[in-house]
Structure formats: C-alpha cells, structure tokens
Scaffold this active site. Sequence first.
Site, PDB file in Angstrom:
ATOM      1  N   LYS A 157      -7.343   1.098  -2.899  1.00  9.26           N
ATOM      2  CA  LYS A 157      -6.818   0.461  -1.688  1.00  9.26           C
ATOM      3  C   LYS A 157      -6.929   1.398  -0.489  1.00  9.26           C
ATOM      4  O   LYS A 157      -7.370   1.008   0.597  1.00  9.26           O
ATOM      5  CB  LYS A 157      -5.350   0.074  -1.931  1.00  9.26           C
ATOM      6  CG  LYS A 157      -4.650  -0.574  -0.745  1.00  9.26           C
ATOM      7  CD  LYS A 157      -5.157  -1.972  -0.464  1.00  9.26           C
ATOM      8  CE  LYS A 157      -4.256  -2.745   0.489  1.00  9.26           C
ATOM      9  NZ  LYS A 157      -4.679  -2.636   1.870  1.00  9.26           N
ATOM     10  N   LYS A 208       0.129   5.154   8.695  1.00  3.20           N
ATOM     11  CA  LYS A 208       0.622   5.459   7.351  1.00  3.20           C
ATOM     12  C   LYS A 208      -0.531   5.517   6.351  1.00  3.20           C
ATOM     13  O   LYS A 208      -0.659   6.449   5.556  1.00  3.20           O
ATOM     14  CB  LYS A 208       1.623   4.390   6.906  1.00  3.20           C
ATOM     15  CG  LYS A 208       2.120   4.583   5.481  1.00  3.20           C
ATOM     16  CD  LYS A 208       2.576   3.267   4.846  1.00  3.20           C
ATOM     17  CE  LYS A 208       1.414   2.330   4.566  1.00  3.20           C
ATOM     18  NZ  LYS A 208       1.723   1.192   3.702  1.00  3.20           N
ATOM     19  N   THR A 261       0.839  -1.193   0.000  1.00  4.66           N
ATOM     20  CA  THR A 261       0.000   0.000   0.000  1.00  4.66           C
ATOM     21  C   THR A 261       0.872   1.240   0.000  1.00  4.66           C
ATOM     22  O   THR A 261       1.530   1.540   0.989  1.00  4.66           O
ATOM     23  CB  THR A 261      -0.919   0.002   1.234  1.00  4.66           C
ATOM     24  OG1 THR A 261      -1.673  -1.203   1.237  1.00  4.66           O
ATOM     25  CG2 THR A 261      -1.865   1.187   1.204  1.00  4.66           C
TER      26      THR A 261
END
Lengths: 290, 290, 290, 290
Positions: C172, C239, C96
């Site tokens: 995503k 993140k 990701t």
Amino acid sequence: MKDIGFVGLGVMGAPMAAHLLQAGFAVRVWNRTAEKAEALLAQGARRATTPAEAAAGAEAIITMVADDEALRHVVHGSDGILYSLSAGGVHLTMGTVSPQLLRQLTHEHRECGTHLLAAPVFGSKESAVGKKLWAVVGGQAAAFERCRPVIEAMCAGGTYLGEDPGAAAQMKLIINMLISTAVAALVQAFTLGRAGGLAADKLTEVVRRVFASPLYERYGTRLEKRDFDVYFPLKLMLKDLRLVLEMAAAAGVPLPHAAATREMVVAAIGRGFADADAAASLLRTWEATG
Amino acid sequence: MKDIGFVGLGVMGAPMAAHLLQAGFAVRVWNRTAEKAEALLAQGARRATTPAEAAAGAEAIITMVADDEALRHVVHGSDGILYSLSAGGVHLTMGTVSPQLLRQLTHEHRECGTHLLAAPVFGSKESAVGKKLWAVVGGQAAAFERCRPVIEAMCAGGTYLGEDPGAAAQMKLIINMLISTAVAALVQAFTLGRAGGLAADKLTEVVRRVFASPLYERYGTRLEKRDFDVYFPLKLMLKDLRLVLEMAAAAGVPLPHAAATREMVVAAIGRGFADADAAASLLRTWEATG
Amino acid sequence: MKDIGFVGLGVMGAPMAAHLLQAGFAVRVWNRTAEKAEALLAQGARRATTPAEAAAGAEAIITMVADDEALRHVVHGSDGILYSLSAGGVHLTMGTVSPQLLRQLTHEHRECGTHLLAAPVFGSKESAVGKKLWAVVGGQAAAFERCRPVIEAMCAGGTYLGEDPGAAAQMKLIINMLISTAVAALVQAFTLGRAGGLAADKLTEVVRRVFASPLYERYGTRLEKRDFDVYFPLKLMLKDLRLVLEMAAAAGVPLPHAAATREMVVAAIGRGFADADAAASLLRTWEATG
Amino acid sequence: MKDIGFVGLGVMGAPMAAHLLQAGFAVRVWNRTAEKAEALLAQGARRATTPAEAAAGAEAIITMVADDEALRHVVHGSDGILYSLSAGGVHLTMGTVSPQLLRQLTHEHRECGTHLLAAPVFGSKESAVGKKLWAVVGGQAAAFERCRPVIEAMCAGGTYLGEDPGAAAQMKLIINMLISTAVAALVQAFTLGRAGGLAADKLTEVVRRVFASPLYERYGTRLEKRDFDVYFPLKLMLKDLRLVLEMAAAAGVPLPHAAATREMVVAAIGRGFADADAAASLLRTWEATG
C-alpha cells in the site's frame, strides 16, 4: 553545586564526565553497559546501579543519551530519574532529542518540583576530550545560573536561548542540519574533484582558504586523507535529520537539502554503514554511486 | 610585466583594475558599457575602444566577464583579443566559465603563440575592494610565474593547480557549489528558526561559534539583518549551478544538493529576483514558500 | 460470515459500511464522532458505543481509521477491540498504517486466538461509493477465504500477498508513493504549462492519450478544472510519505522522489492546507511558489 | 502531398519512414550512417546523399533526429535542408528538441518562404512499428492540414496546439518529464519492494489494477522481468531532462522531481549506462545504490 549524577557514558559522555571529575565535582555515573564506567571509576567517580540512583541526592543529573527513546527510558519508569531527583534539582539534558519530548519533560519535572535544563552540545569526540564543546541552553534562568559552572567544566561556553528547553533542541537540530548539509556537499565535492582529476589536497587547501572554518577543515582533511575512524556514527545523523525534518514539517518549512542528505544517508545505511562514521560512509557510498 | 589590458569592469572587475593601477601597472581598459570606465580613467587608466585594442601590445590581457557567452564575445571576432594579443602574451581569464570553453581557448591561444592562464577568484565585491580575493590558477607554469605579480596586486593569494586551465574552472565551480549549498542551507535555517520563534541574532551567534567561518558569518549576518544589497546576483548563481551540474553529469557524479539549490534559485527567479542578491532573494522566496 | 463490526466511518468508511448493509450483512458501527453514524443507522446498521462493543460477537471487525495512532486507540485499552473479539474472529484492518504496527498487532491477535487480516484499499471517496476500490491483502489464508465475501462486498477485488499482514502495508505504501509522485509531477506539469501558455485542456488531452490511465485522467481533470473539493486530505498524504520514507530508510533504499514530494507537501502545509485536498493544495502552492 | 524527404533513420525514424512507403508516399531518405537506409531502399525508398538532396523538390521534409545539435546540423550549412526546400514546402520536425531552437527555425523558414511544423511524437520503438505514436503539433494551421495525411500515416493521431511550433516542444518536454518521473518512481518501487520481500509480479499486478495504464504496465513488466533491451537510451532521457529543466528555469517554475530524476540518471551515466536502456539502467543503478 557539588554532587552530580551522570547518565550516558558514550563517546561524548565519558570525556564530559571526566572533565567534571577533574574540576572537582563528585560524580555518580550510570551507563547501560556497565563496563564503560570503569575508566571513570578509576578517576574517582562512584557507580550508580540505576539512573534513579545516579539522580538521588544529586543537585544536578546530567543525561547524555542518543535519542528520544533512550532519554525516555532513563527518565521514566521505576528506575528513572524523574521521581528520584530531589525537589529543586536540575535535570541537565545534553543529548540531541526532539523539542516535543523536552517540552513534555519540562512539564513533568515542574510537577515534581524539579527543573529541566536543556544544553545540547556541538562538537564530536575530539571536542569533548579537548573541552571545546559549545552548548545551546534553554530552561529556567536561575537553573542555568546554578548549572553554569557544571557546563563550563565540560564546554568552551554556551549560548543561552531563554526559558524554553525546546528552543535549545530546535537550535541544535537546525545547526546540525547546517553541518550535515556541509558534510554532504563536501563529500560530493571530493567525489567530483576526484572524478575530474583534481588533487584532493588542493581541494582541501582551497576549502581552507575560502571557508577559513575549522569545521570545514576538519571534515575536508578527513575526506582527503580517507580517514575512516568513527567520529560520529551515521545512524545518529539519520536520527538528527529525521527530527529536523519532522520539526520543519510541523512548521510548514520545506528543507530540500536536509531531505537530500537524508536520502544519501539512507543509501549509505543500505550499504551497511549504520554504525560507521557519517562522513566516511557518505564518501564511500558516493564514490560507488556513479 | 608592465602593460596590462583589462576587459570587464563590473562589480568585481572595476576594483581589481584599480588595484593594478595603484600597484603601478599601465592599464588599458574596455567595458561593454563605456561609462563604467570613467572612474578608472580618472585614476590613470587609458581607454580602449575594443577588446582587441585593450589587448594590442599588452603583456597580459585580463578578462573578468560573466559567462561563457561574454568571454567568447570578447575573445573571438574582429574586435576580439585573440588575434590582437602579441605572441607570447598571456590571456588571464578571471571570471567563472566552463572547463570546456577554457580547454577550447587554450588550444586557440596556443595556435596563435599566446597563452591562456585561468585564475578565477573567490570573494565578492567587498573582497575585491579589500584585496582579499583568492585565485585558483591553471595554465602554463612559466605564464603563471610571469603573471604572479599581477595576480598578487589584485588578490590575497592563489593556489596553482597545474598546466590545465580547465582544472581552475573545475575547482572554481566545485567550491562555488559548496558556497551556494551553504547559503541555501542558511536560508532554510533562518526561515525555520523564525517559524519556530528563535531569535535571529542567537542563530547567527551559534553559527559563528560552530563554524567559526568568516564566510558563514558574513552570510549569517546578512540574513539576520535582512540586508538586501546586491553582493552577488541570483542569475550568476543559477549560471554557476548549471555549469557544475553539467560538469558533474559528464563525470557521472550526482549532485543532489546543487540540484536542490538550483530549484530554489528557479523559484526565486520566478518571483522576479534574477538581478537581486542571491542570498536575500532565496530568503524572501523561502519565507514566502511555506 | 454474517455479523460484522465496523469502526471508522470517515469519507471512505461510511460508503464501505453502506455496501456491507446492502449486501445483507448485519453491521454494528462505531465512530469517534457519533453523528457520522446516523445515515448508516437509517440504512439498518446498529450503533455500538465503543469499539469493543462493535467487535463483541462479530465474526469480523473492520477498522478503517486514519493512522497508527488511531488504530492503536481502537485496538488497545479497555474499550478496544483486542479483548472483546471472540476467539477465531478476524480483525480486518483496511486503513493505511505502518508495517511495524501490523506486525505487532498480528502477534497480539495470535495470543488472543484471533486473526489480523490487513486489506488496505486503493481509491478515493468516489471509488468507495462506486465499489471500485482495490484491496491488497495480507494475513492467514483461511482468514482471507472467510473474509473474501466481505471484501468483495466493498471492493472491485483484491490481490492476496501471503501470510504477512505487513506485506499489505508495504504494498500500500509503495503504491501510494507512486500515486503521490504522479500527482506531484502533474501539479508541476500544469504549473509549467500555464507559465508557458499551454492550454490546460490540451495538456489533459495529451496526458489522456499518452498515459491512458483513469487515475491520471482523474487528477489531470481536477487540476485542469481547478477542482478544489476534498478528495484526499493533504495531511494524509504527508502521513503516507512519512511512513514510506521510514520503511525505505530501514531497508536502505533512497527515495528521492518521495522526499521531494514530501517537501512540496510541507510547503503546502505551511500555507494552511493540511485539511484541504492534496492535489489542489499542491497546485495552489506551486503556482504561488515561483 | 506525395513527395516526402526523410532525414534520420534511427530506431524511431526507420519504422516511421516505412509506414510512409506502405501508405504510398514517394520517400527520399538520408541518414548520417548510410547503411541504416538499406532496408528502406529495399522497400522502395530512394537514397539522398545529403539532407539538402532529401529536401530538394519534396513537398515535406521530415526530420527525426536526436537533439538540437543534430537538427541544426541537418538544417543549416551547405548540405542543409533550409535552402534546398522549395518555396511553400514544409519542414516537419518530429524529434524532441528545445522550444528556442524551433522558434529560431520558424523564423528562418519564414524568411525562405517555407514552413516549420513541429510534431514530436510519444511512444517508443514498439509504438513506431505498431503505428501507435501520438503527435503534438504546432505550426501554421494550413501546413498542418496539408501534412495531416503524412502524420496519420505514421501515428495513431495527434493533438494540434496552435500556430507556435515551440508549444509542441514544450508539451513534448512536459509530458516526457511526467513519463521519466513515473519510470524513476517505478524503479524505486521495484527496488524497495524487492528489499522488503514483495514478489515483483504482485507489484506489477497491483500497478496494473491501480493505474490501469498501458504505459505503467509496459514499464512495470520490463522492470519485473528485468528486460534489459534498449527501448529508449538513457542519454536521451538526460537530454530531455536538461531541456525541461532549462525551460522551467526560464519560466521560474521549480521542478524538483525532474531534478531528482536527473541525478538518478547521472548516477547511471557514471556506471557506464549512457547507451543502455533508461528504465533498465536506472533499476540496476538503484539496486546497487543502497
């Protein structure tokens, strides 16, 4: 201290450099878009063709640029100030950037025998013009003493925070968070007052009585009068919020109000207000939100 | 105007009633817990055994109680002031309650030939003692004129908002929202500053320079000094936030910052701080949060 | 397609590479900490000493690394895969990362005559082991067709989103935002239920009935059982939230729920949980918050 | 159990009462606006002219009303069910109301020799029609056993939570918080996806794969198709959020996500969507926000 370089002649930088000229400093100026230097040249500034040239031979090189990227750009590279500043010279950075970048630059300057002194300032265009800025200063004490006349030529005064330039960035970001929170809350107050039929001038009056703060009064009056001049562009508020939220994340301190302000700013960005005034844009966005 | 009833002798009400005595008004006092009246009786107040008795024969009956429920309690019922206040008398309500309740009471008083004048005040215990409160006033203009000497005996002054008592409640709640937002942001600023190694007194100094606001200075100093005296109990901050969020929901205006403050307050309530000072409790909660 | 390089043998990458070996692919593996490759070598993988070596001669090089910085590290530089991948080869990135980085790499690969195919996957360690991952795929359609057997050897399937690898990153990040929001809300539900005396297993049961979602059930069961194993480290959730908030800021779409989740995560980071499991850490933080 | 009273024939109540008729119960119905009873009368229900009449002689009186105020209205007063329900009779309340009200009613019923059984249900109009509701039940175990056939005639099943009817309200509000959070996050996901050029049907597909939840699929499909039918009115979502936030405040548990959802809902209320569908209104509000 006599010879000063000045990089970054935006809405804040230009009047600050003008104060230096008026105070008798010899100032060499550089700006990304060269035309912005014209007025200062007419007041006695000399033009540098690169940041490096502005710094060469200067006792202090002032940078007043918008963000980390811009600061890196004028410091590093073949045209950057890092290697052209004379040994013992001071890089006086006055824009709002991240503590991490300042700590990195502190190290790089030390290796070059030069000093980084961070002195970000509070106040907007008006305060810069009126010499009412307040600086928060971090860096070597001796460098601060040498630069004090330079800072005092541009600002009403400053608070010295110690040897770490990063501390000045931290303080700047924390106080900016307080200001943007106050602005966001005022925007909501005026929107709610209007929805409820309260006269905007009455709201400003009560804010004046209760807070007795020139800063609240200034923002209150702008919101009351629907003054849409650009005092502080929204995109810079977004940048400051990003920096303080990252700093707080690293420290493990939640900042729900800054997070809420950030989402208001994002909504205003979505309406095309990135370059418009922060307070005015938030007001227009909020009035249209409900 | 000479004869005044005063209901509600808490941290705010007691010094306010004392100012009335000092200004030469005849004051009949009632409080839920009777002992709190002792000091005022010693200063010349007379004791009433019910709110109704405090209001009977008074030209104005002042209520300074904590919330809607308490106000309803002293107004309605067999011991309440509604039916004992003489025709033409003024009910001067100075606590922070909902606009809806005030609009309902306006109607009820009108049917009784009496008047409701809302004059909620800004300031804490210290301001009440020092006669530095500021009132926002809503209600019949003639009633305001008659009560002006009473208000001025207790406050530094007031802003008149027009005929609707509900407007005074709206203004009070909106400004309280600004204050609680500022306090919440200051708490986060001190917590983040501490985590980053900034000296708390430097933070207060910069807050003083940038905001130049006695209110920010007062809260900043308390947070810096870790002053845990009870100036304003947390549960009242929760009540005010609930009222302003409900008012805003009815008006269709989102208040994300008030919502964020409310959740901070809830966390502090969860730590057992309901009766502790709002600012101090939020600080202790936030320092323990991360 | 036969020869595959695999870079990044973490909790996800290791079982994914194992599936490739089981499906008969020849796999050359590289990991920053070399010991993590041992188990795969025993299963028939060959060791590469650099990312470049893993990519050299491969038809596809898979990267399964944690963030933008790690991906840049294995792509660029003298040991990076960019210049060692043969013309026509595919870089299949499955971690990701940001849409911007993928768009930059797309361009760089095109200049090298290679292809970037982004196929980030949904699911945690368990799903990787059980071949229950779901991929969202962006990139050249022909490259996708060639890599389909590779993806299907590791995943239950995938959704093809078109030619732009950045679209896969967007998808995503958006879905991860939905998941982290659901987890944060579940954490609050269990905390509130516990405070109110609701049995945790009853809460899980009702969640199962109402949502009928394996994902909710999985998280609900872990929170009910106070399962503190590390399924997904908190720092990766931070993140992902940073990336989606930046993406949304650029698009002018406010994400107040992601912002709220982020501040919860920050509080948990402040408690020292960066490497602990996200859901478990949020639960422990929230239970201690109030 | 044979004779049932039914009060509240809204979008949920009407199909629920119809199921009782189909299951062979004798049902006496009452609704504030009498016309809504017509269809049920045609199916064999008898009309009551007051809530009290619906309850008189019934073994169980079901109330399916919108909020605390409506429930108080049909329970108390001269036309209310409290004093007309026969000793031993059960008041089965199936709407979403506050735990406090249920605890108060429990007490009042006990004094009358009757029982309160709370069985709020999950599901919308469709689920009510399709007998797919799920109940969470609190109250005396014996009363639950007697009412079980009644509940099973209307619902797919239920989870029994113990003797406290308030626990059922708590569970209902907590799960509703999870649902409204999921809906709010989906709305933001679709808005962000659209801003970034992702096809809405691809987003729904990935949501289906990742969550595998009929609830997510239902909302996802509605948002994808821009289905603006009224499944659940926004004002009821606001009510539920108010109740859960008050419950959490009393428990000292912060709910930042519910608070964020509430402010989204308030913005949609401000756009005039109070009676429109919650999900659709949030989508339209969010798309217009940025």
